[in-house]
Motif scaffolding. Structure first.
Motif, PDB file in Angstrom:
ATOM      1  N   SER A  81      -5.659   3.260   4.701  1.00 14.05           N
ATOM      2  CA  SER A  81      -5.747   1.853   3.659  1.00 14.05           C
ATOM      3  C   SER A  81      -6.456   1.807   3.295  1.00 14.05           C
ATOM      4  O   SER A  81      -6.302   0.540   2.295  1.00 14.05           O
ATOM      5  CB  SER A  81      -5.401   0.645   5.772  1.00 14.05           C
ATOM      6  OG  SER A  81      -4.307   0.771   6.212  1.00 14.05           O
ATOM      7  N   ILE A 310       8.717  -1.426   8.608  1.00 15.56           N
ATOM      8  CA  ILE A 310       8.061  -1.786   8.382  1.00 15.56           C
ATOM      9  C   ILE A 310       6.897  -0.678   7.624  1.00 15.56           C
ATOM     10  O   ILE A 310       5.961  -0.210   8.167  1.00 15.56           O
ATOM     11  CB  ILE A 310       7.537  -2.957   8.146  1.00 15.56           C
ATOM     12  CG1 ILE A 310       8.268  -3.616   8.704  1.00 15.56           C
ATOM     13  CG2 ILE A 310       6.724  -3.865   7.158  1.00 15.56           C
ATOM     14  CD1 ILE A 310       9.690  -4.324   7.952  1.00 15.56           C
ATOM     15  N   MET A 311       7.186   0.099   5.729  1.00 16.59           N
ATOM     16  CA  MET A 311       5.165   0.375   5.364  1.00 16.59           C
ATOM     17  C   MET A 311       4.812  -0.549   4.593  1.00 16.59           C
ATOM     18  O   MET A 311       5.939  -0.813   3.324  1.00 16.59           O
ATOM     19  CB  MET A 311       6.088   2.138   5.523  1.00 16.59           C
ATOM     20  CG  MET A 311       6.678   3.156   5.898  1.00 16.59           C
ATOM     21  SD  MET A 311       7.570   4.680   5.082  1.00 16.59           S
ATOM     22  CE  MET A 311       7.990   5.328   6.646  1.00 16.59           C
ATOM     23  N   ALA A 312       3.728  -0.517   4.819  1.00 15.51           N
ATOM     24  CA  ALA A 312       2.663  -1.070   4.077  1.00 15.51           C
ATOM     25  C   ALA A 312       1.627  -1.040   3.772  1.00 15.51           C
ATOM     26  O   ALA A 312       0.646   0.583   4.147  1.00 15.51           O
ATOM     27  CB  ALA A 312       2.836  -2.686   4.715  1.00 15.51           C
ATOM     28  N   SER A 318       1.516  -5.506   7.181  1.00 15.93           N
ATOM     29  CA  SER A 318       2.566  -4.721   8.351  1.00 15.93           C
ATOM     30  C   SER A 318       2.853  -5.786   9.272  1.00 15.93           C
ATOM     31  O   SER A 318       3.861  -5.610   9.896  1.00 15.93           O
ATOM     32  CB  SER A 318       2.247  -3.164   8.403  1.00 15.93           C
ATOM     33  OG  SER A 318       1.197  -3.119   9.604  1.00 15.93           O
ATOM     34  N   SER A 319       1.967  -6.113   9.181  1.00 11.99           N
ATOM     35  CA  SER A 319       2.041  -6.763  11.281  1.00 11.99           C
ATOM     36  C   SER A 319       2.436  -8.208  10.469  1.00 11.99           C
ATOM     37  O   SER A 319       3.203  -9.025  11.847  1.00 11.99           O
ATOM     38  CB  SER A 319       0.941  -6.744  11.805  1.00 11.99           C
ATOM     39  OG  SER A 319      -0.324  -7.591  10.741  1.00 11.99           O
ATOM     40  N   VAL A 322       5.693  -8.257  10.124  1.00 15.33           N
ATOM     41  CA  VAL A 322       6.671  -7.464  11.760  1.00 15.33           C
ATOM     42  C   VAL A 322       7.238  -9.256  12.499  1.00 15.33           C
ATOM     43  O   VAL A 322       7.699  -8.559  12.965  1.00 15.33           O
ATOM     44  CB  VAL A 322       6.073  -6.283  12.272  1.00 15.33           C
ATOM     45  CG1 VAL A 322       6.531  -6.675  13.908  1.00 15.33           C
ATOM     46  CG2 VAL A 322       6.240  -5.246  12.035  1.00 15.33           C
ATOM     47  N   TYR A 341       1.527  -3.219  14.484  1.00 14.92           N
ATOM     48  CA  TYR A 341       0.839  -2.328  14.072  1.00 14.92           C
ATOM     49  C   TYR A 341       0.887  -1.469  14.573  1.00 14.92           C
ATOM     50  O   TYR A 341       0.458  -1.234  15.919  1.00 14.92           O
ATOM     51  CB  TYR A 341      -1.000  -2.643  13.365  1.00 14.92           C
ATOM     52  CG  TYR A 341      -1.332  -1.524  12.747  1.00 14.92           C
ATOM     53  CD1 TYR A 341      -0.968  -0.547  11.544  1.00 14.92           C
ATOM     54  CD2 TYR A 341      -2.692  -1.443  13.392  1.00 14.92           C
ATOM     55  CE1 TYR A 341      -1.741  -0.567  11.623  1.00 14.92           C
ATOM     56  CE2 TYR A 341      -3.731  -0.603  12.716  1.00 14.92           C
ATOM     57  CZ  TYR A 341      -3.015   0.285  11.928  1.00 14.92           C
ATOM     58  OH  TYR A 341      -4.045   0.983  11.254  1.00 14.92           O
ATOM     59  N   GLY A 365       5.615  -2.239  12.258  1.00 14.27           N
ATOM     60  CA  GLY A 365       4.465  -1.700  11.116  1.00 14.27           C
ATOM     61  C   GLY A 365       3.943  -0.698  11.319  1.00 14.27           C
ATOM     62  O   GLY A 365       3.110  -0.649  11.793  1.00 14.27           O
ATOM     63  N   THR A 367       0.827   1.992   8.640  1.00 12.08           N
ATOM     64  CA  THR A 367       0.231   1.876   7.131  1.00 12.08           C
ATOM     65  C   THR A 367       0.272   3.425   6.827  1.00 12.08           C
ATOM     66  O   THR A 367       0.210   4.011   5.255  1.00 12.08           O
ATOM     67  CB  THR A 367      -0.608   1.324   6.700  1.00 12.08           C
ATOM     68  OG1 THR A 367      -2.276   1.977   7.564  1.00 12.08           O
ATOM     69  CG2 THR A 367      -0.672  -0.208   7.115  1.00 12.08           C
ATOM     70  N   ARG A 383       9.642  -0.821   1.999  1.00 14.01           N
ATOM     71  CA  ARG A 383       9.099  -0.066   1.997  1.00 14.01           C
ATOM     72  C   ARG A 383       8.129  -1.264   1.113  1.00 14.01           C
ATOM     73  O   ARG A 383       8.677  -2.305   0.405  1.00 14.01           O
ATOM     74  CB  ARG A 383       8.693   0.809   0.539  1.00 14.01           C
ATOM     75  CG  ARG A 383       8.692   2.098   1.747  1.00 14.01           C
ATOM     76  CD  ARG A 383       8.505   3.265   0.681  1.00 14.01           C
ATOM     77  NE  ARG A 383       8.859   4.588   1.171  1.00 14.01           N
ATOM     78  CZ  ARG A 383       9.643   5.859   0.744  1.00 14.01           C
ATOM     79  NH1 ARG A 383       9.631   6.186  -0.587  1.00 14.01           N
ATOM     80  NH2 ARG A 383       9.417   7.176   2.045  1.00 14.01           N
TER      81      ARG A 383
END
Length: 515
Positions: A81, A310-312, A318-319, A322, A341, A365, A367, A383
């Motif tokens: 991250s 969910i890819m962030a 991400s959280s 979601v 997460y 979610g 990462t 994404r």
């Protein structure tokens, strides 16, 4: 004698602790942050890859080793991250089997009066994290890395993150004494009552927030709801008048005027309260700004409980996304599982990543790029990259087919083969675009998005409620001295034919039937 016992107890509580183990300190019997709410301080030891508990409040906290391990790992962003500075995000974990799921009288009363989306979760914990990572040459890792975490069964996202914004910076500088002082203040807080506005003093600031109620009108601003409360002129005056009523009659008139004058003088000296408009509602416009044109499709996926990834780039993105997705179908509660997460250290990692069965109905979610290959077989992958502007409106990511998904490809996009039954609402996009051009506040933009989603949900459930009501026996025929009339069977075909769709949303009965 009692004073000596308290002093000895305080000395034992402040005794030294093992460096790599949890330390149980803090006052018990907290009302708002009770045995179901806890504050944890976690750090990364210099030579250990696993985070360690430094402080836990209250000291008699009941967490299993499995829950402690999950909380420790989820409270720190993974190494991919690259979060520098301060980061706030949310996670959600499953309670260990065998934990007491029953509630006491106050908690049952709260759940009875609160909206379903804000009721206490008996099977999960929410974790609200304030993480700080800054360069520090005095640390062997080269970085100062520490998290302050609040664990609760209540999904008060805005309230608890606002609370951490006040506490965490002070704690990182003053450490344990700061948390002790905070918990002493929190110990005096009133219990959350749906429909009431609470004044919560903390670190020289008074937080004012209203707890929503089932009786609230849908789509109404929380601030408007709070203005309709039949309360006195202020909590301070209410307390003062209660004191005056309990005094002898002969002294009431003598001290009444003086007390009111002193109260108003005191209120003028107090700082302005920190008003939190809502305890849980997120900035939907900010969360959806790069996928606004696909909001109807996302609403359908949430309504159907489809598996979504969910890819962030960060746990905050991400959280937030979601949690925003799960709120799309309010006032309905999203009953499937969701993890704002999720990491490879999660206790349900094997359960959610297996290929021997279909993906579970859950929103995750993530990462870590490791999940790109791990979740390649999932039906819906979103994404999210950095927000880029295309004119006045943020650049919208495109819907792509799953077959085009590549393991090493990190381009933003919505990878799915799902065909929507609702058409894109161009009027909504134009309205939001006009708001951007006129520099409309983000809060107003979010209200527009939230009301649009509420109208979608109501257009789906209102015809269903009417149809189910038509199958029930009339109220005047239900008595204790007669046999209740039989319930008429439900027919999907008759429901589709008898209920017309909302113009401009559902194009025809076939769309509604398939949805």
């Amino acid at each position: 004698m009692d004073k000596e016992k308290l002093v000895q107890k305080d000395r034992r509580r402040r005794s030294t602790f093992r460096q790599n183990g949890p330390r149980w300190v803090g006052p018990p019997d907290i009302k708002f942050i009770s045995d179901k709410e806890r504050i944890l301080a976690l750090t990364l030891p210099p030579k250990h890859p696993c985070p360690a508990n430094q402080l836990v409040y209250p000291h008699d906290v009941r967490l299993t080793e499995k829950e402690k391990t999950s909380i420790c790992y989820l409270s720190f962003p993974d190494s991919y991250s690259g979060c520098l500075g301060d980061t706030q995000f949310t996670f959600r974990i499953r309670q260990t089997v065998g934990h007491k799921l029953s509630m006491n009288g106050d908690e049952e009363m709260y759940n009875r009066d609160a909206p379903v989306v804000l009721q206490r979760d008996r099977a999960h914990y929410y974790g609200f994290v304030y993480f700080r990572q800054v360069k520090d040459c005095t640390v062997k890792r080269g970085y100062f890395q520490k998290s302050l975490v609040l664990i609760s069964q209540l999904p008060f996202v805005n309230l608890f993150h606002s609370l951490l914004q006040l506490i965490a910076p002070e704690y990182f500088e003053k450490l344990e004494p700061c948390l002790e002082a905070v918990c002493n203040e929190v110990d005096q807080w009133p219990a959350p009552l749906p429909g009431k506005t609470l004044s919560l003093p903390i670190m020289g600031v008074v937080i004012q927030v209203r707890i929503p109620s089932k009786k609230d009108k849908l789509g109404t601003s929380p601030l408007k709801q709070s203005n309709q409360e039949p309360e006195g002129c202020s909590p301070t005056l209410d307390f003062g008048f209660q004191f005056l009523k309990e005094t002898p009659a002969k002294t009431y008139d003598e001290i009444k005027d003086g007390f009111i004058n002193e109260t108003f003088k005191m209120q003028n000296l107090l700082p302005a309260p920190l008003v939190i408009p809502t305890v849980h509602e997120l900035d939907l416009f900010g969360c959806f700004q790069s996928i606004l044109i696909h909001i109807q499709m996302l609403w359908e996926l949430m309504l159907l409980g489809e598996p979504v990834i969910i890819m962030a780039a960060s746990p905050k993105i991400s959280s937030d996304l979601v949690l925003a997705l799960t709120s799309c179908i309010e006032p309905l509660r999203y009953c499937c599982d969701y993890r704002p997460y999720f990491t490879i250290h999660d206790a349900e990692f094997k359960e959610y990543t297996t290929r021997t069965q279909a993906p579970p109905n859950v929103i995750l979610g993530v990462t870590n790029p490791f999940f790109i290959k791990t979740f390649q077989h999932w039906p819906h992958i979103i994404r999210i990259g950095e927000v880029k502007m295309s004119g006045d409106l943020p650049k919208q990511i495109k819907v792509k087919k799953l077959m085009k998904l590549r393991t090493l490809d990190t381009k933003p996009g919505i990878y799915t083969s799902y065909k929507t039954f609702l058409h894109k609402d161009k009027a909504l996009i134009k309205r939001l675009l006009k708001g951007i051009q006129r520099k409309r506040p983000p809060e107003v933009q979010s209200v527009i998005v939230r009301r649009h989603l509420l109208e979608l949900t109501q257009s789906f459930i209102i015809p269903l409620e009417r149809y189910v009501a038509s199958l029930m026996p009339l109220q005047r025929t239900v008595t204790a001295w007669k046999v209740c009339a039989a319930y008429l069977g439900c027919s999907h075909d008759s429901y589709i034919l008898e209920n017309s769709c909302v113009p401009g949303t559902f194009e025809g009965p076939d769309d509604l039937q398939n949805l």
